[in-house]
Scaffold this motif. Sequence first.
Motif, PDB file in Angstrom:
ATOM      1  N   ASP A 302       0.775  -1.254   0.029  1.00  0.00           N
ATOM      2  CA  ASP A 302       0.083  -0.013  -0.016  1.00  0.00           C
ATOM      3  C   ASP A 302       0.883   1.209   0.110  1.00  0.00           C
ATOM      4  OD1 ASP A 302       0.980  -0.436   2.726  1.00  0.00           O
ATOM      5  OD2 ASP A 302      -0.896   0.119   3.549  1.00  0.00           O
ATOM      6  N   ASN A 303       2.081   1.209  -0.367  1.00  0.00           N
ATOM      7  CA  ASN A 303       3.042   2.344  -0.657  1.00  0.00           C
ATOM      8  C   ASN A 303       3.267   3.107   0.409  1.00  0.00           C
ATOM      9  OD1 ASN A 303       3.338   1.577  -3.304  1.00  0.00           O
ATOM     10  ND2 ASN A 303       1.657   2.947  -4.052  1.00  0.00           N
ATOM     11  N   ARG A 304       3.342   2.122   1.766  1.00  0.00           N
ATOM     12  CA  ARG A 304       4.255   2.798   2.971  1.00  0.00           C
ATOM     13  C   ARG A 304       5.763   2.382   2.423  1.00  0.00           C
ATOM     14  NH1 ARG A 304       0.845   2.496   7.802  1.00  0.00           N
ATOM     15  NH2 ARG A 304      -1.287   1.742   7.072  1.00  0.00           N
ATOM     16  N   ILE A 305       6.642   3.405   3.383  1.00  0.00           N
ATOM     17  CA  ILE A 305       8.074   2.994   3.174  1.00  0.00           C
ATOM     18  C   ILE A 305       8.517   2.561   4.640  1.00  0.00           C
ATOM     19  CG2 ILE A 305      10.204   4.177   2.909  1.00  0.00           C
ATOM     20  CD1 ILE A 305       9.130   6.216   1.117  1.00  0.00           C
ATOM     21  N   LEU A 306       9.034   1.318   4.417  1.00  0.00           N
ATOM     22  CA  LEU A 306       9.860   0.990   5.666  1.00  0.00           C
ATOM     23  C   LEU A 306      11.133   1.193   5.588  1.00  0.00           C
ATOM     24  CD1 LEU A 306       9.700  -2.578   7.349  1.00  0.00           C
ATOM     25  CD2 LEU A 306      11.910  -1.651   6.738  1.00  0.00           C
ATOM     26  N   TRP A 307      11.867   1.937   6.743  1.00  0.00           N
ATOM     27  CA  TRP A 307      13.124   2.462   6.922  1.00  0.00           C
ATOM     28  C   TRP A 307      13.619   2.159   8.239  1.00  0.00           C
ATOM     29  CZ3 TRP A 307      15.671   5.910   3.779  1.00  0.00           C
ATOM     30  CH2 TRP A 307      16.933   6.655   4.402  1.00  0.00           C
ATOM     31  N   GLY A 308      14.745   0.984   8.078  1.00  0.00           N
ATOM     32  CA  GLY A 308      15.150   0.429   9.034  1.00  0.00           C
ATOM     33  C   GLY A 308      16.858   0.164   9.050  1.00  0.00           C
ATOM     34  N   GLY A 309      17.454  -0.264  10.147  1.00  0.00           N
ATOM     35  CA  GLY A 309      18.632  -0.490  10.024  1.00  0.00           C
ATOM     36  C   GLY A 309      19.613   0.490  10.951  1.00  0.00           C
ATOM     37  N   TYR A 310      20.973   0.627  10.280  1.00  0.00           N
ATOM     38  CA  TYR A 310      21.759   1.757  11.056  1.00  0.00           C
ATOM     39  C   TYR A 310      22.337   1.332  12.560  1.00  0.00           C
ATOM     40  CZ  TYR A 310      24.191   6.013  11.942  1.00  0.00           C
ATOM     41  OH  TYR A 310      25.097   6.931  12.018  1.00  0.00           O
ATOM     42  N   ASP A 311      21.451   1.480  13.434  1.00  0.00           N
ATOM     43  CA  ASP A 311      21.900   1.033  14.593  1.00  0.00           C
ATOM     44  C   ASP A 311      21.809  -0.432  14.832  1.00  0.00           C
ATOM     45  OD1 ASP A 311      22.723   3.567  15.903  1.00  0.00           O
ATOM     46  OD2 ASP A 311      20.927   3.756  16.803  1.00  0.00           O
ATOM     47  N   THR A 312      22.817  -1.041  15.351  1.00  0.00           N
ATOM     48  CA  THR A 312      22.913  -2.524  15.861  1.00  0.00           C
ATOM     49  C   THR A 312      23.198  -2.572  17.072  1.00  0.00           C
ATOM     50  OG1 THR A 312      23.052  -3.007  13.408  1.00  0.00           O
ATOM     51  CG2 THR A 312      23.352  -4.823  15.007  1.00  0.00           C
ATOM     52  N   LEU A 313      22.620  -3.106  18.125  1.00  0.00           N
ATOM     53  CA  LEU A 313      22.995  -2.908  19.487  1.00  0.00           C
ATOM     54  C   LEU A 313      23.153  -4.107  20.169  1.00  0.00           C
ATOM     55  CD1 LEU A 313      20.580   0.050  20.609  1.00  0.00           C
ATOM     56  CD2 LEU A 313      22.970   0.212  19.802  1.00  0.00           C
ATOM     57  N   TYR A 314      24.108  -4.397  20.964  1.00  0.00           N
ATOM     58  CA  TYR A 314      24.341  -5.598  21.943  1.00  0.00           C
ATOM     59  C   TYR A 314      24.286  -5.156  23.221  1.00  0.00           C
ATOM     60  CZ  TYR A 314      26.766  -9.466  24.109  1.00  0.00           C
ATOM     61  OH  TYR A 314      27.138 -10.362  24.871  1.00  0.00           O
ATOM     62  N   HIS A 315      23.534  -5.830  24.034  1.00  0.00           N
ATOM     63  CA  HIS A 315      23.392  -5.656  25.467  1.00  0.00           C
ATOM     64  C   HIS A 315      24.250  -6.561  26.162  1.00  0.00           C
ATOM     65  CE1 HIS A 315      20.050  -2.708  25.000  1.00  0.00           C
ATOM     66  NE2 HIS A 315      19.675  -3.589  24.063  1.00  0.00           N
ATOM     67  N   TYR A 316      24.885  -6.339  27.269  1.00  0.00           N
ATOM     68  CA  TYR A 316      25.900  -7.034  28.161  1.00  0.00           C
ATOM     69  C   TYR A 316      25.337  -8.276  28.335  1.00  0.00           C
ATOM     70  CZ  TYR A 316      29.419  -7.651  31.613  1.00  0.00           C
ATOM     71  OH  TYR A 316      30.205  -8.207  32.112  1.00  0.00           O
ATOM     72  N   ARG A 317      26.050  -9.430  28.302  1.00  0.00           N
ATOM     73  CA  ARG A 317      25.605 -10.886  28.366  1.00  0.00           C
ATOM     74  C   ARG A 317      24.636 -11.201  27.571  1.00  0.00           C
ATOM     75  NH1 ARG A 317      28.308 -12.910  32.759  1.00  0.00           N
ATOM     76  NH2 ARG A 317      29.007 -11.452  34.541  1.00  0.00           N
ATOM     77  N   GLY A 318      24.529 -10.574  26.539  1.00  0.00           N
ATOM     78  CA  GLY A 318      23.440 -10.724  25.511  1.00  0.00           C
ATOM     79  C   GLY A 318      21.902 -11.066  25.917  1.00  0.00           C
ATOM     80  N   ARG A 319      21.673 -10.222  26.524  1.00  0.00           N
ATOM     81  CA  ARG A 319      20.241 -10.319  27.144  1.00  0.00           C
ATOM     82  C   ARG A 319      19.144  -9.950  26.120  1.00  0.00           C
ATOM     83  NH1 ARG A 319      22.988  -7.336  31.244  1.00  0.00           N
ATOM     84  NH2 ARG A 319      23.677  -8.414  33.160  1.00  0.00           N
ATOM     85  N   VAL A 320      18.096 -10.660  26.025  1.00  0.00           N
ATOM     86  CA  VAL A 320      17.005 -10.689  25.275  1.00  0.00           C
ATOM     87  C   VAL A 320      15.812 -10.466  25.995  1.00  0.00           C
ATOM     88  CG1 VAL A 320      15.784 -11.536  23.402  1.00  0.00           C
ATOM     89  CG2 VAL A 320      17.922 -12.296  23.395  1.00  0.00           C
ATOM     90  N   ARG A 321      15.309  -9.152  25.970  1.00  0.00           N
ATOM     91  CA  ARG A 321      14.314  -8.669  26.790  1.00  0.00           C
ATOM     92  C   ARG A 321      13.365  -7.967  25.973  1.00  0.00           C
ATOM     93  NH1 ARG A 321      17.560  -6.953  32.239  1.00  0.00           N
ATOM     94  NH2 ARG A 321      18.377  -9.048  32.921  1.00  0.00           N
ATOM     95  N   ALA A 322      12.174  -7.874  26.353  1.00  0.00           N
ATOM     96  CA  ALA A 322      11.075  -7.212  25.578  1.00  0.00           C
ATOM     97  C   ALA A 322      11.373  -5.547  25.657  1.00  0.00           C
ATOM     98  CB  ALA A 322       9.798  -7.362  26.063  1.00  0.00           C
ATOM     99  N   GLU A 323      11.866  -5.161  26.784  1.00  0.00           N
ATOM    100  CA  GLU A 323      12.170  -3.693  26.853  1.00  0.00           C
ATOM    101  C   GLU A 323      13.347  -3.427  25.976  1.00  0.00           C
ATOM    102  OE1 GLU A 323      14.121  -5.339  30.823  1.00  0.00           O
ATOM    103  OE2 GLU A 323      12.491  -5.740  29.492  1.00  0.00           O
ATOM    104  N   HIS A 324      13.893  -3.878  25.513  1.00  0.00           N
ATOM    105  CA  HIS A 324      15.023  -3.750  24.330  1.00  0.00           C
ATOM    106  C   HIS A 324      14.277  -3.377  23.207  1.00  0.00           C
ATOM    107  CE1 HIS A 324      17.763  -4.259  27.324  1.00  0.00           C
ATOM    108  NE2 HIS A 324      18.077  -5.591  27.128  1.00  0.00           N
ATOM    109  N   ASP A 325      13.062  -3.795  22.862  1.00  0.00           N
ATOM    110  CA  ASP A 325      12.246  -3.680  21.574  1.00  0.00           C
ATOM    111  C   ASP A 325      12.142  -2.138  21.091  1.00  0.00           C
ATOM    112  OD1 ASP A 325      12.562  -6.500  21.422  1.00  0.00           O
ATOM    113  OD2 ASP A 325      10.437  -6.603  21.881  1.00  0.00           O
TER     114      ASP A 325
END
Length: 464
Positions: A302-325
């Motif tokens: 439907d002609n929206r533009i997705l614009w992503g990337g640039y920042d790629t972040l790693y959190h100490y000890r590889g934590r995968v948490r919802a608040e990082h989203d």
Amino acid sequence: MDPVHALRDACPTPFWLDDPGRPQATSALVGDTCCDLLVVGGGYSGLWTALIAKERDPSRDVVLIEGEEIGWAASGRNGGFCESSLTHGLGNGFERWPDELAELERLGIRNLQAIEDTIKGYGIECDWERTGALNVATEPYQVDDLHEMAALAARYGSEQTVLDADQTRAEINSPTFLGALRDDEGTAMLNPARLAWGLKQVCLDLGVRIHERTRATAVEETGPGITVRTPYGRVLADRVALATNAFPSLVKRHRLYTVPVYDYALMTEPLTDEQFASVGWYNRQGFSDAANQFHYVRLSTDNRILWGGYDTLYHYRGRVRAEHDQRPETFATLARHFFRTFPQLEGLRFTHAWGGAIDTCTRFSAFFDTTHRGRVAFAAGFTGLGVGATRFGAEVMLDLLAGECTERTRLEMVRRKPLPFPPEPVRWAGIQATRWSLARADENSGRRNLWLKTLDRLGLGFGS
């Protein structure tokens, strides 16, 4: 107007998952069961493994378990670029496997066609468009790199065209574009969540037993088979395929090889006809820019533009948490970059802003392993290019579980694993030094400092 104002009404939900057609989750596994093949993980990697297993042997009893819902993580949140490359791009493949790159390219093109054939053959409605893609230069030094990549592509049988600034802007109109490398065959655009949901339905139709909201907690060898424990029961399987990617593997030694990194994206409201004409994006290719910290960009149906990337972040000890989203400072950066690229779209709003974890490894591309005397197979490390490559990974895992010597299992890429990441805090410090160095290289005409040159010599990497 400050570009950040365009974020004021953005929903903190992945655009693709904000869909009224989202299917209802299947029931959790309660009690014990047994099967021929257990697949752990309900993203693309697991779904392709289950589907292809049933296609190879319709009588095989296949169970798939997923800790949340099908496609809720990276498979439903990504940009929807489905690429033929199995090596995170031709350049990365050339650096690592020059002697078998021609074979990897051939297998990648065949894999992309197989995805298209599956989508069309089973009637999966996921907005599949074989558009091709552009790699865009936004700095003068990057233009020379485009010519080098075109020559490398030609060496391995791929026809890619270098466009000058005017030709590039005729494809997609931005004052920042100085040239581009156009690949007409190697990339398709799709709706990633609908692909995951479509694969889920095909698996169900083929007889795969899918249990969502069923987290695997342990894997162990128990005499005649492999037992995988879940909160409410156990699965006894003859063979197990682990497709957990960014999340910690059930096999602890695998955890040394991947780290979860966070990637972010914005989606605009639909462009008006006038706005679309000002961009001139009539061939609808996805594109990325040629920087180390790059953006990936595409149109929706439907002609929206997705614009992503640039920042790629790693959190100490590889934590995968919802608040990082959610990361407002990254969304603000992305918004400013968007309007710098498309100043003619001033006033356009963003409707969605989201992020999520993907897995990466030190060679940027997938790796494979078996454990428990060949009864358990593992694939991970897709590093943001898993929409297409996960299907190839699924075939590799099934070959390994069958103990077969195939054109896939003979590959050095399959037989060898990447170098592991060091333990914390060295891991965190090294990743931060690499991110800083990559940003500095972008600011200094691509010149790589001593840290990056050392990583190059060691065959290590980090990226999105």
